[in-house]
Design a protein around this motif. Sequence first.
Motif, PDB file in Angstrom:
ATOM      1  N   GLY A  54     -32.472   3.441  15.725  1.00 38.30           N
ATOM      2  CA  GLY A  54     -33.499   3.944  16.639  1.00 38.30           C
ATOM      3  C   GLY A  54     -34.404   2.834  17.134  1.00 38.30           C
ATOM      4  O   GLY A  54     -33.932   1.725  17.434  1.00 38.30           O
ATOM      5  N   TYR A  55     -35.713   3.132  17.196  1.00 37.23           N
ATOM      6  CA  TYR A  55     -36.682   2.184  17.748  1.00 37.23           C
ATOM      7  C   TYR A  55     -37.885   2.071  16.817  1.00 37.23           C
ATOM      8  O   TYR A  55     -38.428   3.086  16.387  1.00 37.23           O
ATOM      9  N   ARG A  90     -35.498  -2.408  19.316  1.00 41.62           N
ATOM     10  CA  ARG A  90     -34.249  -1.695  19.012  1.00 41.62           C
ATOM     11  C   ARG A  90     -33.907  -2.057  17.577  1.00 41.62           C
ATOM     12  O   ARG A  90     -33.906  -3.241  17.205  1.00 41.62           O
ATOM     13  N   GLN A 107     -32.827   7.426  17.387  1.00 37.88           N
ATOM     14  CA  GLN A 107     -32.468   7.307  18.802  1.00 37.88           C
ATOM     15  C   GLN A 107     -32.238   8.661  19.463  1.00 37.88           C
ATOM     16  O   GLN A 107     -32.462   8.806  20.663  1.00 37.88           O
ATOM     17  N   THR A 110     -35.098   9.915  21.577  1.00 38.73           N
ATOM     18  CA  THR A 110     -35.551   9.041  22.666  1.00 38.73           C
ATOM     19  C   THR A 110     -34.614   9.201  23.860  1.00 38.73           C
ATOM     20  O   THR A 110     -33.530   9.771  23.731  1.00 38.73           O
TER      21      THR A 110
END
Length: 402
Positions: A54-55, A90, A107, A110
Amino acid sequence: MKTFDETLYALLNDVQVTTKTETINVADGLYRILAEDIVSSVNVPPHDNSQMDGYALHSFDLEHADTFPVSQRIAAGAVGTELENGTVARIFTGAPIPPGANQVVMQEDTEEVDGQIRIKVKANPNENIRKKGEDIQVGQTILKAGTRLRPQELGLVSSIGIGAIKVYQPLKIATFTTGDELLEPGEAPQEGKIYNANRYTLSGLIPQLGFELIDLGRVEDTLEATVDAIAKAAEQADVVMTTGGVSVGEEDHIKPAIEQLGSLYTWKVKMKPGKPLAYGKIKAQKGTIPFFGLPGNPVSAFATFKLFARPYLMKMQGASQIKTNPIWLAADFDWPKANFRRDFLRARITNKRQESVIEIYPQQGSGVLMSASWAEGFVVIPEDTTIAKGDKVAFYPFSTFV
Ligand SMILES: Nc1nc2c(c(=O)[nH]1)N[C@H]1C(S)=C(S)[C@@H](COP(=O)(O)OP(=O)(O)OC[C@H]3O[C@@H](n4cnc5c(N)ncnc54)[C@H](O)[C@@H]3O)O[C@H]1N2
Ligand code: MOO
């Protein structure tokens, strides 16, 4: 007659724990007994890292906006740099959290908008972050000497970077079966003879516990041959074990042989199967060696091994955990006749209307080896006790004796 508990207590009190150790690769350590405490010199995990693909971002930035440029990419095994304000990194599962980030949004929560990342579902501070040292911390004792290494312990030791461990050398156990009536499997049947079952039960029970088996087969049925064989066995083994010939008959050379080579105690134990049990000490050049004479009836030999020899040998091997715990379940059988001996019935768990209950094999004779093969454990009926269907009974799975 001695009770089961008195006998086990006396045996366990007489154990001399082995002192012979060796250093081996962790990969060779399955079911060995640790001879040292294992202390970690690292944190596991070594750094805060992402639980998700994900972030990574700082929750402060989410108060002002929901869409951010990606300023860096951090894969597992890489190290990021300080996160720029107003951006996301990232990040992949297992990768270190960059300084300046305090949460990870997975992720799926998003979407990409014009090359930037829009956060659709906000995470909370610390969410999706595995903390440094969450599993193990520097200086922590993760395993104690005396631990029996199961697959998960091999993984655990490896997870702190240790590749070699000190364990006890496996005990060497020499076995004989006695009895002129015995034929080996594969031989043609003969009038008055039976096939040797105990030799093969022991050939499974002993290696299953991680011990080294020295199978000496059958010894010629004379006192001289028996003395000679046991004396030689004692020189190459840490323990000598036989089956048969421990009750009151005269056809037996084991007793006089052990008495000649050391000392022998024979007990009648208030248990069924397995009333007669012999235990002794043989003088060898290296010191005294324990001797176990298990009864000849195949179920008695199996049961006395599991219930007496196993805890004795595990303690001798250095194991700290030798006690087994029962599972209490309702009986699906009646046991109307009280016995003054403690019964170890061959039993298994079955499911009835979404409830686990205990059933027993219909024939519980000491010679009925089918009972042990059918069963998954022992159900223990205390001395002088009857059981009615529905009563709670203590079930000891065979697997807990491993
Ligand atoms: N007068 C008495 N007789 C018996 C008593 C007693 O207290 N007083 N106890 C009985 C109990 S309980 C048992 S258990 C047996 C134990 O006897 P032993 O250890 O002396 O064993 P054996 O007599 O040699 O054999 C008993 C039985 O098991 C068969 N057997 C022996 N070895 C094997 C083997 N390797 N594979 C398969 N079967 C084996 C043997 O043929 C006998 O049938 O004593 C009772 N008697
Ligand atoms: O020990 Mo014996 O097992 O009761 O037959």
